[in-house]
Design a protein around this motif. Structure first.
Motif, short mmCIF file in Angstrom:
data_model
loop_
_atom_site.label_atom_id
_atom_site.label_comp_id
_atom_site.label_asym_id
_atom_site.label_seq_id
_atom_site.Cartn_x
_atom_site.Cartn_y
_atom_site.Cartn_z
N ALA A 1 2.00 10.99 9.97
CA ALA A 1 3.23 10.25 9.73
C ALA A 1 4.45 11.09 10.07
CB ALA A 1 3.27 9.79 8.27
N SER B 1 2.24 4.36 12.00
CA SER B 1 3.33 3.56 11.45
C SER B 1 2.76 2.63 10.39
CB SER B 1 4.03 2.74 12.54
OG SER B 1 3.10 1.90 13.20
N HIS C 1 -1.94 1.86 7.37
CA HIS C 1 -1.30 2.47 8.53
C HIS C 1 -2.11 2.17 9.78
CE1 HIS C 1 0.70 4.92 5.40
NE2 HIS C 1 1.65 5.10 6.30
#
Length: 679
Positions: free
Chosen positions: A393, A399, A405
């Motif tokens: 991240a 993202s 994610h």
């Protein structure tokens, strides 16, 4: 018994007074311990429409008309604490390690204020921008600004691989407290018309009429929808405002790189950032990744001379001081080329920890889905692997997508080109074995399995085409995973994932030659179709399951399938299909369902049927048996009867029985009338 005087039966194993000798070394002691008791099957009872569904992972789910005592009450609105918990669950997990300080968005204040104004007027807005433009970050800020606008607050949804029907059910459960209840279409729309909320919907994948259906079902809600330019636009009469999100200017890009690097850029780095701005069209994601490249470069240029005895960086320069360039020695690392900065994923990954690189390989194998950080230690084999998500991240390689994610825009393609997908099948198999064990564990709730549905389905999508008949004593990984995950998806009300898992399981069991598992998946697909009102599809799936289980002599599964098929026949007003009749054993009858009596489709027959004219009685068909070469019965026709080539044994079905009953009743009525006339 005197404890000091041992009886013969207390001495030795056989009561012969001889103590058994010492066990030879290397001999297993497993036989001395009884096998552990099998964990009880995790059954869940839930209400779908007017059906009571019992999710049974062993023999298949059972369905019946919901008794009045089990009909759920009207769902109540969630309390403030429950809404806070639901909002927390809709966000991705916080990566391990120190939390980064929140930074204000650059050059997005005008769009932020415009979106808040439109939502405050009750208008729905679609925010369109390419991947990496910062749509999700802007949506988070707008959601905070709109917290008090609507009576039901702000509801966060994610449209990644979701249909309009999926989102409607998720919106209902986010606002109303209705555990283990999935309302039917009419009841769902009735409840949705009463919901007034600001719905923040990210990563939507549909538009046009499907979006109109979503908006029309929620007239009291204002939607903030984020989409990429390739998603179909709203229809012309949908009254949805359009807001386009572009890139940053050059000064904003340089500032974003300086935030990532933690210092002021040198002149050479500023020129490099300007070239990157022109190449990337100002997308913020590219500047976040460029800042991470400079941060890694600074650590590499520091070299071993800046490391203390205990391995800690010493004398860290101030954040606002530019980095002093090296003297061109071994510790000097050149700036990445423009091509490396435009596609930085391989270079960034090469400078991360081994756990972070292993996580990227799993994500590439799963089509971009990053496993939850709680699964990383088991998947990678490192107890500290959960910190890998924080590394990824911080570099802009992942993202947030809803509560999980994914690889960031463009990262999957870049890593595949760098060879991270060469062992995708092996990585997917490892992930599938782990998820199969985890999903079937009694301590794991269906809600947790449903939250990880995208990664589970991604593993199945890779393994199912590669499925082959397993060796003796082994089992197919894809079949095992689908068998473990499908009941959890059903109990967790993730029915879109349930259907996909069942279809994956059906194909995998067919390729693996596991007939019993194939029958289970067909049965579950029939139950799902029945709950959705698709009676023809339900009948076809259930008849296929009954036929397979009848061939395997699976009595319990066959009975469960015939009960569900009888319910389909009752709803559709038709008799059970030939598949169910063929699966009946000798002396067996169609199972009786304790329900209210249902009138026949054609109405209640009269006590005495109308008599036919004498002319029509000669036009019937007479079935007689005559020896012939083929051994088939001979069919004789009346003067006006059409020829028939069907075997006579096919006429002894339900219609044949009904015709004989009518003829007998007519003959009795005629005899009674004649006797009454004579008397």
């Amino acid at each position: 018994m005197d404890p000091n005087t041992r009886e013969p039966e207390d001495m030795g194993q056989d009561g012969d007074g001889h103590t058994p000798g010492r066990r030879p070394p290397g001999t297993s002691r497993a036989a001395d311990f009884p096998p552990p008791a099998a964990a009880p099957a995790r059954t869940v009872r839930l209400v779908s429409g007017d059906f009571l569904l019992t999710v049974n992972p062993v023999d298949g789910s059972e369905i019946e008309v919901c008794p009045p005592a089990d009909v759920p009450g009207r769902p109540r609105p969630r309390t403030a604490a429950e809404r806070t918990e639901a909002d927390r669950a809709a966000k991705p997990p916080v990566p391990s390690g120190p939390a980064p300080s929140p930074e204000p968005l650059l050059e997005r204040q005008e769009e932020r204020e415009r979106l808040v104004r439109l939502l405050a007027r009750g208008r729905s807005v679609r925010l369109t921008g390419p991947g990496g433009s910062g749509r999700t970050s802007l949506l988070d800020l707008v959601a905070q600004d709109c917290a008090g606008l609507a009576p039901d607050g702000v509801v966060r949804l994610n449209g990644h691989r979701r249909t309009a029907g999926d989102l409607l059910h998720e919106l209902f459960h986010a606002v109303r407290h209705a555990p283990l209840h999935r309302p039917d279409r009419d009841e769902l729309l009735e409840h949705l018309r009463e919901i007034g909320a600001v719905v923040v919907l990210d990563d939507i994948e549909f538009g046009g009429t499907a979006l109109d259906e979503l908006l029309d079902a929620t007239p009291e809600c204002a939607f903030l929808i984020a989409a990429t330019p390739d998603v179909p636009a709203p229809s012309a009469d949908s009254a949805v405002e359009e807001v386009f999100l572009g890139g940053l200017d050059r000064a904003g890009g340089v500032e974003l790189i300086e935030r990532g690097a933690g210092r002021i850029l040198t002149e050479e780095e500023a020129n490099w950032a300007g070239d990157l701005w022109f190449e990337s069209e100002g997308l913020p994601l590219r500047f976040v990744q460029a800042g991470a490249l400079l941060r890694q470069r600074d650590r590499l240029r520091a070299g071993t001379s800046a490391v203390e005895e205990f391995g800690v960086f010493a004398d860290t320069p101030p954040d606002d001081a530019p980095f002093a360039g090296g003297d061109g020695g071994d510790d000097d690392v050149p700036l990445p080329s423009l091509g490396e900065a435009a596609a930085p994923a391989p270079l960034l990954a090469s400078r991360l920890s081994a756990s972070a690189r292993a996580t990227l390989r799993f994500a590439v194998a799963l089509g971009g889905e990053v496993p939850h950080q709680a699964h990383l230690p088991a998947l990678i084999g490192d107890t500290h692997a959960d910190a890998a998500l924080g590394e990824l991240a911080g570099c802009g390689l992942v993202s947030p997508v809803g509560s999980r994610h994914r690889l960031a825009a463009g990262v999957l393609t870049q890593l595949e080109a760098a060879g991270y997908g060469d062992d995708a099948a092996e990585q997917a198999d490892s992930a599938a074995r782990h998820y199969a064990w985890w999903a079937a564990h009694p301590s794991v709730t269906p809600e947790r399995v449903t939250a990880e549905a995208d990664a589970v389905l991604a593993a199945l999508a890779v393994l199912v085409p590669l499925t082959a008949p397993p060796a003796e004593g082994e089992e197919s990984t894809a079949v095992h995973l689908a068998r473990a995950a499908a009941p959890a998806f059903a109990a967790g009300l993730g029915w879109s994932a349930w259907e996909r898992a069942l279809r994956f399981g059906t194909e995998a069991s067919r390729l693996a030659g596991q007939v019993a598992e194939q029958a289970y998946f067909h049965h579950e697909l029939g139950i799902l179709a029945l709950c959705g009102g698709l009676l023809d599809r339900a009948r076809a799936e259930l008849e296929a399951s009954i036929g397979l289980r009848g061939a395997l002599s699976d009595r319990r599964g066959t009975v469960a399938g015939r009960r569900a098929l009888a319910l389909v026949a009752d709803r559709s007003g038709t008799a059970p299909g030939l598949g169910a009749m063929a699966a009946l054993g000798p002396g067996e009858e169609t199972p009786y369902l304790p329900e209210e009596p249902v009138s026949p489709p054609g109405g209640v027959p009269a006590p005495f049927p109308a008599l036919r004219p004498p002319a029509e009685e000669t036009s019937g068909t007479l079935v007689t048996y005559q020896p012939s070469d083929s051994g088939a019965p001979t069919v004789s026709h009346g003067p006006s009867g059409p020829p028939s080539h069907a075997p006579a044994r096919h006429r002894a079905g339900l219609k044949g029985f009904a015709r004989r009953n009518l003829v007998a009743a007519g003959a009795g009525a005629l005899l009674a009338a004649v006797l009454g006339t004579v008397v």
